[in-house]
Design an enzyme around this catalytic site. Structure first.
Site, PDB file in Angstrom:
ATOM      1  N   MET A  41       0.868  -1.194   0.000  1.00  0.00           N
ATOM      2  CA  MET A  41       0.000   0.000   0.000  1.00  0.00           C
ATOM      3  C   MET A  41       0.897   1.235   0.000  1.00  0.00           C
ATOM      4  SD  MET A  41      -3.282  -0.639   0.174  1.00  0.00           S
ATOM      5  CE  MET A  41      -3.882  -2.321  -0.024  1.00  0.00           C
ATOM      6  N   HIS A  42       0.694   2.122  -0.963  1.00  0.00           N
ATOM      7  CA  HIS A  42       1.501   3.354  -0.933  1.00  0.00           C
ATOM      8  C   HIS A  42       0.858   4.564  -1.588  1.00  0.00           C
ATOM      9  CE1 HIS A  42       2.381   2.032  -5.022  1.00  0.00           C
ATOM     10  NE2 HIS A  42       2.870   3.229  -5.266  1.00  0.00           N
ATOM     11  N   ARG A  43      -0.362   4.436  -2.116  1.00  0.00           N
ATOM     12  CA  ARG A  43      -0.956   5.584  -2.808  1.00  0.00           C
ATOM     13  C   ARG A  43      -1.361   6.649  -1.797  1.00  0.00           C
ATOM     14  NH1 ARG A  43       0.310   5.181  -7.321  1.00  0.00           N
ATOM     15  NH2 ARG A  43       0.249   3.151  -8.254  1.00  0.00           N
TER      16      ARG A  43
ATOM     17  N   ASP B 251      -2.508  -1.520  -3.694  1.00  0.00           N
ATOM     18  CA  ASP B 251      -3.009  -0.354  -4.435  1.00  0.00           C
ATOM     19  C   ASP B 251      -2.004   0.045  -5.518  1.00  0.00           C
ATOM     20  OD1 ASP B 251      -0.980   0.785  -2.973  1.00  0.00           O
ATOM     21  OD2 ASP B 251      -2.217   2.320  -2.016  1.00  0.00           O
TER      22      ASP B 251
END
Ligand code: UDP
Length: 366
Positions: free
Chosen positions: A207-209, A286
């Site tokens: 997850m990094h957005r 994501d």
């Protein structure tokens, strides 16, 4: 025979992964010379150096931009790339990759110096302008002259935007070239033993957005989702630097410590990460690129986003867009668990030969 000089500009982890085969392929052509320019947007060992080492790729030039805001990084890349070009002479073509700030900055620099610009992974659209990557994609395509496209939706989008048909090339996916080229190394990775999960059924998460991890509400939701998954599976979670920083800024970094079913790691090298995808029960992410890699190896992928710029991964592949809602995610996990999740097929031209197609086209058009 005049040699044609091509600069490929890369700046981030997903960029590095998309260009690993170009120099190898270009070596088969006497009249094509490719140079890789690394902007330094991703610069540390885990997000950059380890990839160059594993791919045995040495950037020909390193712009070494300092860390900073998107605007300052864009400006620095433009200044330093222009200087490099002025000192070394203009290449016959500048190729930019994907949808990051380095992509747009390099495309704009080339355009303003009247150098033809080619966009690798062109035409993808999420139609969500709140995503910084969508703006980078649209603007880069607006000033590019050649468009290398991974899937049919890209061709349709570029055609609708009025790009001439003879400048659009459906070539497949160079990220898959890398997966194919390094398959043996990936198979040999010992990461599952290192993480003590060789005999476990586990899920893999990234997850990094900004939309997910830049606000406390999103992070709290993510922690609930993680709690739910770990009721059934071990969860391996290589944490992106951006996510780690936000978890720590919001005082949530310790939340994982009590859950024995979570294995957190720093960002992983390419071979390890691909081995984890292949060994997992499913991936929850994501990321953009991971939707494609899971489609290629036909692994279930739950993408926690309302849209995707890579729709073929859903229509043909094993990817599903899932609302950020614990019950909904639980339903898909149950489907996977019960063997009822959809199966997919590998999209056209995702065959490990896209870089070869691109270099052949460049040899023709330059
Ligand atoms: N990746 C990796 N190690 C990790 C996480 C991701 O090598 O710990 C790889 C992943 O397999 C994919 C690429 O990095 O090839 C995707 O990068 P990311 O998700 O950061 O970018 P996006 O594709 O969303 O732009």
């Amino acid at each position: 025979m005049a040699v044609k000089h091509i600069y490929i500009v890369v700046g981030t982890r997903p960029n590095f992964i998309k260009v690993t085969q170009f120099k190898r392929v270009a070596a088969m052509y006497e009249d094509i010379e490719i140079k890789i320019i690394h902007t330094g947007q991703h610069y540390d060992t885990k997000m950059a150096d380890v990839f160059f080492e594993q791919f045995e790729l040495v950037p020909d030039h390193f712009l070494n931009i300092p860390p900073g805001s998107p605007n300052s990084q864009t400006a620095e890349i433009m200044l330093r790339l222009e200087k490099l070009i002025k000192e070394n002479g203009a290449p016959d073509l500048l190729m930019v990759v994907g949808d990051v700030n380095s992509t747009l900055a390099a495309a704009l620099t080339g355009y303003k110096l009247s150098i033809p610009v080619a966009h690798l992974e062109s035409g993808l659209r999420s139609f969500d302008r709140t995503m910084p990557e969508e703006i980078n994609r649209i603007l880069t395509d607006e000033i590019s002259g050649y468009f290398f496209v991974t899937e049919q939706s890209g061709i349709n989008n570029l055609a609708k935007e009025g790009k001439p048909e003879d400048t659009i090339f459906f070539v497949g996916n160079t990220m898959i070239d890398t997966l194919v080229a390094f398959k043996t190394k990936i198979d040999q990775s010992t990461i599952t033993a290192q993480l003590n999960i060789a005999d476990e059924r586990f899920a893999l998460m990234t997850m990094h957005r900004p939309a997910t991890v830049d606000n406390k509400e999103g992070l709290l939701k993510l922690l609930t989702v993680i709690e739910n998954i770990t009721l059934y599976y071990k969860l391996v979670f290589p944490i992106h630097p951006r996510t780690l920083k936000n978890l720590s800024d919001f005082g949530l970094a310790e939340s994982f410590n009590t859950n024995k079913n979570i294995v957190t790691t720093p960002p992983l090298d390419y071979f390890s990460f691909q081995k984890l995808i292949a060994s997992s029960e499913f991936v929850i992410t994501d990321s953009g690129g991971i939707q494609e890699e899971t489609t290629f190896i036909q692994k279930p992928c739950l993408t926690l986003r309302p849209n995707t710029e890579r729709p073929v991964t859903c229509t043909e592949g094993t990817n599903t867009l899932v609302p950020f809602d614990a019950d909904c995610i639980a339903r898909y996990i149950a489907e996977i668990h019960n063997g009822q999740y959809k199966s997919g097929k590998i999209p056209d031209l995702w065959d490990g030969k896209s870089s070869e197609r691109i270099v052949r086209i460049l040899a023709d058009i330059l």
